[in-house]
Design an enzyme around this catalytic site. Structure first.
Site, PDB file in Angstrom:
ATOM      1  N   ASP A  71     -24.746 -27.191  -8.045  1.00  0.00           N
ATOM      2  CA  ASP A  71     -25.268 -25.939  -7.485  1.00  0.00           C
ATOM      3  C   ASP A  71     -24.206 -24.843  -7.620  1.00  0.00           C
ATOM      4  OD1 ASP A  71     -26.996 -24.258  -6.089  1.00  0.00           O
ATOM      5  OD2 ASP A  71     -26.348 -24.972  -4.111  1.00  0.00           O
ATOM      6  N   ASP A 129     -23.564 -20.537 -12.719  1.00  0.00           N
ATOM      7  CA  ASP A 129     -23.753 -19.256 -12.041  1.00  0.00           C
ATOM      8  C   ASP A 129     -22.794 -18.237 -12.649  1.00  0.00           C
ATOM      9  OD1 ASP A 129     -23.927 -17.054 -10.447  1.00  0.00           O
ATOM     10  OD2 ASP A 129     -23.701 -18.126  -8.545  1.00  0.00           O
ATOM     11  N   GLU A 131     -28.270 -18.030 -13.743  1.00  0.00           N
ATOM     12  CA  GLU A 131     -28.551 -17.031 -12.703  1.00  0.00           C
ATOM     13  C   GLU A 131     -28.347 -15.614 -13.223  1.00  0.00           C
ATOM     14  OE1 GLU A 131     -27.137 -17.682  -8.701  1.00  0.00           O
ATOM     15  OE2 GLU A 131     -26.965 -15.534  -8.334  1.00  0.00           O
ATOM     16  N   HIS A 148     -28.192 -16.326   0.959  1.00  0.00           N
ATOM     17  CA  HIS A 148     -27.790 -17.641   1.471  1.00  0.00           C
ATOM     18  C   HIS A 148     -27.528 -17.550   2.969  1.00  0.00           C
ATOM     19  CE1 HIS A 148     -26.431 -18.349  -2.846  1.00  0.00           C
ATOM     20  NE2 HIS A 148     -27.323 -19.272  -2.621  1.00  0.00           N
ATOM     21  N   GLY A 149     -27.745 -18.636   3.664  1.00  0.00           N
ATOM     22  CA  GLY A 149     -27.461 -18.670   5.096  1.00  0.00           C
ATOM     23  C   GLY A 149     -28.610 -18.068   5.886  1.00  0.00           C
ATOM     24  N   GLY A 158     -31.542 -19.757  -1.185  1.00  0.00           N
ATOM     25  CA  GLY A 158     -31.535 -19.212   0.168  1.00  0.00           C
ATOM     26  C   GLY A 158     -32.867 -19.386   0.882  1.00  0.00           C
ATOM     27  N   THR A 164     -28.829 -24.621   4.364  1.00  0.00           N
ATOM     28  CA  THR A 164     -28.463 -24.307   5.751  1.00  0.00           C
ATOM     29  C   THR A 164     -29.390 -24.977   6.771  1.00  0.00           C
ATOM     30  OG1 THR A 164     -27.698 -22.184   4.913  1.00  0.00           O
ATOM     31  CG2 THR A 164     -27.885 -22.396   7.290  1.00  0.00           C
TER      32      THR A 164
HETATM   33 ZN    ZN Z   1     -27.829 -20.700  -4.070  1.00  0.00          ZN
END
Ligand code: ZN
Length: 287
Positions: free
Chosen positions: A84, A105, A135, A177-178, A208, A232
């Protein structure tokens, strides 16, 4: 059964559902997600960030654990072991370690450098039978020290990267994210629609996933998202369940301090969360 993510994502895109990508951190996480996928007859992607790989003492350890566990649990559903948000060097390390899929990425490079590096890795990954995710645009927030402000992807740039032959494409569409802030404006479906128009059959990836309302997830899938990353949320339910166990004093009763007992509520919580997500994404019964 360890495989690349190519076929499972092609089928998901054609069948209008999404495969869940669940990040793993240790043995409990891996076992919970693998068992749930098998019970629900669902394909699954195990995501490993560079930070989590380091925590587990290296990608070779992770690959050896996942391969052995896949076999010892008798897993027959398709499982991809996926890096990832990999760096260029990280991708090579995972290819060597025996991963079946990698994400490069390159979104923090300018588009020319992102294209050049992605192109090289596509050729190496495909030569060895791995799938590869690229990405374009930034996904906001912070994941394992990788910080991005979040910037919507340019559909033309998405097309350029898709044309390199990647198997899945992550594009920023307002996702982060998060945990999402209270003033978050939601996913940019207009951007997603344009990206899908330019990239056609390419399976799109939504990073995310934590905190995106269910109706937005359903709409994103209808607009071509075939892989959704969950990280998360599993961490939050694991922490909650573990805290509940300790606050109830259960670690002080009998042999409640035994790690197999102490970690059991968190393990069950990850299983329940994984099941909930697989049902939401529509991947149940699709193995
Ligand atoms: Zn990600």
């Amino acid at each position: 059964m360890l495989v690349s993510a190519t076929e499972m994502l092609k089928k998901a895109k054609e069948g209008h559902y999404a495969v869940g990508h669940f990040n793993i951190n240790n043995l409990e996480w891996t076992k919970a997600i693998l068992q749930t996928a098998q019970e629900l007859n669902s394909p699954v992607i195990l995501g490993v960030s560079e930070g989590a790989g380091k925590y587990m003492t290296g990608f070779a350890t992770v690959a050896a654990m996942v391969k052995a566990m896949d076999k010892s649990l008798g897993i027959t559903v398709p499982v991809a072991l996926h890096l990832d948000h990999g760096s260029f060097e990280g991708c090579y390390k995972c290819i060597e370690a025996g991963f079946t899929s990698v994400m490069f990425d390159g979104s923090h490079y300018d588009i020319e450098e992102n294209v050049a590096k992605t192109k090289e890795l596509v050729s190496v990954a495909h030569h060895l039978g791995l799938s590869i995710e690229a990405e374009v645009g930034g996904i906001g927030g912070e994941e394992d020290g990788v910080v991005s402000t979040g910037e919507c992807a340019d559909p033309e740039e998405c097309k350029r990267v898709a044309d390199l032959g990647v198997d899945m494409l992550a594009a920023g569409i307002g996702n982060i994210h998060g945990k999402y802030p209270a003033n978050w404006e939601g996913l940019r479906f207009d951007v997603l629609d344009n990206i899908q128009a330019k990239t056609g059959a390419m399976p799109l990836v939504l990073h995310g996933g934590t905190g995106i309302p269910d109706d937005m997830i359903a709409k994103a899938i209808s607009l071509g998202v075939s892989k959704i990353n969950v990280n998360t949320e599993c961490q939050l339910v694991f922490a909650d369940a573990t805290r509940g166990y300790i606050e109830a004093g259960k670690d002080q009763e009998g042999k409640g301090f035994d790690p197999r007992k102490l970690l059991a509520p968190g393990f069950e919580a990850i299983k329940a969360k994984t099941k909930e997500k697989m049902e939401l994404f529509g991947s149940v019964g699709k193995a």
